[in-house]
Design a protein around this motif. Structure first.
Motif, PDB file in Angstrom:
ATOM      1  N   ARG A  47       0.753  -1.283   0.137  1.00  0.00           N
ATOM      2  CA  ARG A  47       0.022  -0.191  -0.244  1.00  0.00           C
ATOM      3  C   ARG A  47       0.885   1.225  -0.080  1.00  0.00           C
ATOM      4  O   ARG A  47       0.397   2.138  -0.680  1.00  0.00           O
ATOM      5  N   LEU A  52      -1.236   4.409  -0.832  1.00  0.00           N
ATOM      6  CA  LEU A  52      -2.287   4.343   0.150  1.00  0.00           C
ATOM      7  C   LEU A  52      -1.978   4.566   1.556  1.00  0.00           C
ATOM      8  O   LEU A  52      -2.899   4.746   2.254  1.00  0.00           O
ATOM      9  N   VAL A  72      -1.662   9.167  -4.635  1.00  0.00           N
ATOM     10  CA  VAL A  72      -1.748   8.070  -5.159  1.00  0.00           C
ATOM     11  C   VAL A  72      -2.104   8.294  -6.920  1.00  0.00           C
ATOM     12  O   VAL A  72      -1.451   7.380  -7.269  1.00  0.00           O
ATOM     13  N   VAL A  77      -0.062   3.469 -10.773  1.00  0.00           N
ATOM     14  CA  VAL A  77       0.214   1.922 -10.697  1.00  0.00           C
ATOM     15  C   VAL A  77      -1.292   1.395 -10.372  1.00  0.00           C
ATOM     16  O   VAL A  77      -2.217   2.094 -10.097  1.00  0.00           O
ATOM     17  N   PHE A  79      -3.935  -1.513  -8.852  1.00  0.00           N
ATOM     18  CA  PHE A  79      -4.007  -2.260  -7.474  1.00  0.00           C
ATOM     19  C   PHE A  79      -5.097  -3.196  -7.492  1.00  0.00           C
ATOM     20  O   PHE A  79      -6.055  -2.879  -7.787  1.00  0.00           O
ATOM     21  N   PHE A  81      -7.214  -5.522  -5.116  1.00  0.00           N
ATOM     22  CA  PHE A  81      -7.721  -5.684  -3.627  1.00  0.00           C
ATOM     23  C   PHE A  81      -7.984  -7.152  -3.494  1.00  0.00           C
ATOM     24  O   PHE A  81      -8.591  -7.733  -4.246  1.00  0.00           O
ATOM     25  N   ASN A  83     -10.443  -8.143  -1.368  1.00  0.00           N
ATOM     26  CA  ASN A  83     -11.940  -8.083  -1.904  1.00  0.00           C
ATOM     27  C   ASN A  83     -12.456  -7.705  -3.103  1.00  0.00           C
ATOM     28  O   ASN A  83     -13.416  -7.177  -3.222  1.00  0.00           O
ATOM     29  N   ALA A  85     -13.046  -5.167  -4.558  1.00  0.00           N
ATOM     30  CA  ALA A  85     -13.274  -3.754  -4.260  1.00  0.00           C
ATOM     31  C   ALA A  85     -13.765  -2.952  -5.809  1.00  0.00           C
ATOM     32  O   ALA A  85     -13.503  -2.221  -6.373  1.00  0.00           O
ATOM     33  N   LEU A  86     -14.657  -3.947  -6.477  1.00  0.00           N
ATOM     34  CA  LEU A  86     -15.618  -3.529  -7.640  1.00  0.00           C
ATOM     35  C   LEU A  86     -16.644  -2.593  -7.019  1.00  0.00           C
ATOM     36  O   LEU A  86     -17.341  -2.907  -6.259  1.00  0.00           O
ATOM     37  N   TYR A  87     -16.846  -1.618  -7.747  1.00  0.00           N
ATOM     38  CA  TYR A  87     -17.862  -0.499  -7.389  1.00  0.00           C
ATOM     39  C   TYR A  87     -19.268  -1.320  -7.661  1.00  0.00           C
ATOM     40  O   TYR A  87     -19.637  -1.435  -8.941  1.00  0.00           O
ATOM     41  N   PRO A  88     -20.060  -1.637  -6.630  1.00  0.00           N
ATOM     42  CA  PRO A  88     -21.198  -2.477  -6.771  1.00  0.00           C
ATOM     43  C   PRO A  88     -22.149  -1.566  -7.672  1.00  0.00           C
ATOM     44  O   PRO A  88     -23.274  -2.308  -8.282  1.00  0.00           O
ATOM     45  N   PHE A  98     -13.696   2.666 -15.651  1.00  0.00           N
ATOM     46  CA  PHE A  98     -13.460   3.750 -14.548  1.00  0.00           C
ATOM     47  C   PHE A  98     -12.190   4.371 -14.683  1.00  0.00           C
ATOM     48  O   PHE A  98     -11.977   5.403 -14.600  1.00  0.00           O
ATOM     49  N   PRO A  99     -11.064   3.438 -14.652  1.00  0.00           N
ATOM     50  CA  PRO A  99      -9.857   4.313 -14.654  1.00  0.00           C
ATOM     51  C   PRO A  99      -9.588   5.140 -16.016  1.00  0.00           C
ATOM     52  O   PRO A  99      -8.830   6.141 -15.837  1.00  0.00           O
ATOM     53  N   PRO A 131     -21.548  -6.395 -10.568  1.00  0.00           N
ATOM     54  CA  PRO A 131     -20.605  -7.356  -9.767  1.00  0.00           C
ATOM     55  C   PRO A 131     -21.424  -8.341  -8.831  1.00  0.00           C
ATOM     56  O   PRO A 131     -20.692  -9.521  -8.635  1.00  0.00           O
ATOM     57  N   ARG A 146      -9.854  -4.243 -14.705  1.00  0.00           N
ATOM     58  CA  ARG A 146      -9.965  -2.931 -14.258  1.00  0.00           C
ATOM     59  C   ARG A 146      -8.270  -2.521 -13.921  1.00  0.00           C
ATOM     60  O   ARG A 146      -7.941  -1.347 -14.536  1.00  0.00           O
TER      61      ARG A 146
END
Lengths: 369, 319
Positions: A47, A52, A72, A77, A79, A81, A83, A85-88, A98-99, A131, A146
């Motif tokens: 991180r 982060l 950040v 770079v 990352f 995660f 879990n 961390a996909l946007y629900p 998204f990026p 997701p 992503r």
């Protein structure tokens, strides 16, 4: 062309020294795995590279540029995660786009890039789903997708397959390896699973209590652990360790497990090598992997007699437990070699694969026979 | 959901369903009463025992929206026949609609009070929820020195009944000229709701995994962009739930509205019962005003019902 370099990184959480003077260089296109128990500082280090987490002191260079004081979003770079961390609230397509939208990519280009990456990851059919409608493996593919769409300078992965079930994990491991071979991006991967580390890494970085223990190729870390921690953390089943005493015996050396009446015969060269590293009578620990322990069902010269205690049949081979002195050791044998518990067996060790550690410091004596 | 149930459980289940029905009936009875009264002719509104079956009329609503005066004598046939149908219902009740010299119908005070209620409730809700969300986000995501003390302090503003400060507030408002202004009430209601909004929103935002924002940051967004693009949509449920509660509080507030406003910025709650005092109490008009007053909250809650249901069980299920 991205090299990542860490120079004397330190970080504290309150009084807790999470990252203790870590220095490391990850070469361009290299796949490096940080391996360690939870709480060893591996995720915090990752991180910190992403930005982060702030660091207390030291330097982080990405592509030769110091970035420890950059935000950040400027480090470029990717990352992944644990879990995902996909946007629900966004579809798979929007998650992957998204990026790209962050840097105002033209619409047509977003479309083609997302579809190309989705095809590589075989999730082209899922782009309109949310997701919540995906399986674990697909979630992970989207999370990686992503990360890939942007052609980031480096891929940082924090236990990306840790939450998948065992079978899927094996599949995804192969897929990650294939992706890395195809994409060739500099990758740092964090895991506590030593099998994952062995399978994926160009180099393994073993961390413990915030300190780098050993950095090296997987086979090297496996064959030549620098200390007891690495020896016992890498490899499954774990390396046998036992407190031993060393003695001269009939022109050879004798290594006796604490509490045992018989000792293992070793070449006499052992004595000289141990003496060269310090007093021979200091407490020593013997380390030997189960596959370097040989069992016979008849007495053999220099073998220690005992009896089999527990047998774990694993299909391709068995793991046999037995006691010598105060220690419980394990040997790897052919399937069905020892007929059952309680059977008398004779134990010898493969000298070239035996390790001696200084019990007080845990460091290897570096003995090679 | 087809788990095996023992006989005891079946009986207990039936008992609890019965209990829920009874409570529902008790809760709905006043609403039914108000609705029924709003459509009753005046003479049936106060009968004892209450009239349950009657022919519904629209006259209470006509009276609600117009200025009227008592008729000393019945209107001439000519006047009666010339009147539009809704005016006839007023004549039938022994009153007449007040008209200006040019014959224009004079409206009652109700529409403007209703509009005031909407302005004050909506504005203060928007303010309380947006300020509360941002504050909660700060407390949830950053290390704030003395965080617990601050949060307790924010909560403590709700600890004494608001009416306790009504007199000092009135004097302060009079000094700065905020009496009987929309702004005055909006500030007051925002202040009431803010602490509640901060606490509720903090709970919701705490439940949103930090990784979403971390992911947005590494994806190249600033923290502000991450807040608007990720946190807000994720907190939609919480925002909806908080907004409903804040709106209901502001919409129903009576005591301060009664003290702080009297004409220009007066909201509906103090106005509706004030009609009791003019002439003989006309309960049908009060009921009609109350009935209409219930609608916005009912509609607002209905529109957000899915969010509310999710909001109530938010955080109960870990994916």
């Amino acid at each position: 062309m991205t090299q990542i370099a860490l120079h004397n990184i330190n970080k504290h959480f309150g009084a807790f020294h999470v990252i203790n003077n870590v220095s490391l260089t990850v070469e361009d296109t290299e796949f490096v795995v940080f391996l360690g128990q939870s709480g060893c500082g591996k995720t915090t280090t990752l991180r910190a590279i992403a930005g982060l987490e702030t660091i207390d002191s030291g330097e982080i260079l990405i592509g030769g540029k110091p970035v420890q004081d950059t935000r950040v979003e400027e480090r470029d770079v990717a990352f992944v995660f644990q879990n995902f961390a996909l946007y629900p609230h966004l579809t798979v397509f929007e998650n992957m786009a998204f990026p790209l939208r962050a840097v105002r990519t033209p619409k047509a280009q977003v479309e083609t890039t997302v579809r190309r990456v989705a095809d590589v990851l075989q999730i082209g059919g899922l782009l309109n789903r949310r997701p919540s409608a995906l399986s674990g493996g697909d979630l992970q593919r989207v999370a990686i997708g992503r990360a890939l769409v942007r052609n980031p300078k480096a891929m940082l992965m924090d236990e990306p397959i840790g939450s998948l079930d065992a079978k899927l994990r094996e599949e995804m491991r192969v897929e990650l390896k294939r992706l890395h071979v195809e994409q060739g991006s500099t990758t740092i991967y964090v895991t506590h699973d030593q099998i994952e580390a062995m399978a994926l890494a160009d180099r393994i970085v073993v961390m413990h209590a915030g300190v780098l223990q050993q950095v090296g190729a997987p086979e090297d870390v496996y064959a030549n652990p620098v200390n007891l921690f690495v020896a016992q953390f890498v490899g499954s089943p774990v390396m046998n360790v036992a407190d031993v005493t060393l003695a001269e015996d009939a022109g050879g050396a004798r290594v006796t497990v604490a509490g045992a009446t018989q000792g293992f015969a070793f070449p006499s060269a052992l004595l000289g090598q141990v003496a060269a590293t310090g007093p021979a009578n200091r407490p020593l620990t013997l380390g030997v992997r189960p596959e370097a322990v040989r069992l016979t069902l008849q007495p053999a010269p220099g073998a220690v007699a005992t009896e089999a205690h527990i047998i774990e049949p694993l299909g391709s081979h068995d793991i046999v437990d037995f006691r010598i002195g105060d220690a419980t050791l394990r040997a790897r044998t052919k399937a069905g070699f020892v007929p059952g518990p309680g059977v008398p067996v004779w134990v010898t060790l493969d000298h070239s694969r035996a390790h001696l550690f200084d019990t007080a410091t845990g460091q290897t004596l570096g003995i090679r026979l | 959901m087809a788990a095996v149930r023992t006989r005891g459980e079946v009986i207990r289940h039936r008992l609890s369903v019965t209990a829920v029905l009874v409570i529902l009936l008790i809760t709905l009875a006043p609403i039914f009463w108000i609705t029924a009264t709003a459509f009753k002719p005046r003479n049936l509104a106060t009968t004892m025992p209450p009239t349950v079956f009657f022919e519904p009329e629209i006259s209470p609503f006509v009276k609600l929206f117009t200025k009227r005066s008592q008729l000393r004598e019945p209107p001439t046939e000519e006047v009666y026949n010339a009147a539009p149908w809704w005016e006839k219902t007023v004549f039938d009740g022994g009153e007449k609609v007040v008209r200006s010299g040019r014959g224009e119908v004079q409206p009652s005070g109700y529409p403007s009070r209703f509009l005031n209620s909407l302005i004050v409730a909506i504005t203060s809700t928007v303010l309380a929820v947006s300020m509360g969300t941002i504050t909660a986000y700060g407390f949830s995501r950053f290390k704030v020195k003395g965080e617990d003390d601050w949060l307790f302090f924010i909560l403590s503003t709700r600890m004494l009944p608001p009416v306790v400060v009504a007199i000092p507030m009135f004097l302060m408002y009079r000094a700065v000229g905020l009496n009987d202004t929309h702004l005055g009430l909006i500030i007051l209601y925002t202040a009431f709701n803010l602490s509640f909004s901060v606490w509720l929103m903090k709970g919701f935002i705490d439940e949103i995994p930090k990784e979403y924002e971390d992911a947005a940051l590494v994806d190249g967004y600033t923290r502000m962009q991450a807040f608007f693009k990720i946190v807000l949509p994720e907190a939609a449920t919480g925002i909806a739930a908080t907004a409903v509660f804040c709106f209901i509080t502001a919409w129903n507030e009576y005591a301060f509205a009664l003290i702080m406003t009297n004409r220009r910025a007066q909201t509906a709650p103090p106005f509706i019962p004030s009609q009791v005092g003019s002439g003989l109490p006309d309960w049908t008009v009060i009921a009609a005003g109350t009935f209409l007053f219930l609608l916005p909250v009912a509609i607002f809650t209905f529109l957000l019902r899915n969010h509310l249901l999710r909001g109530m069980s938010f955080g109960a299920i870990r994916k």
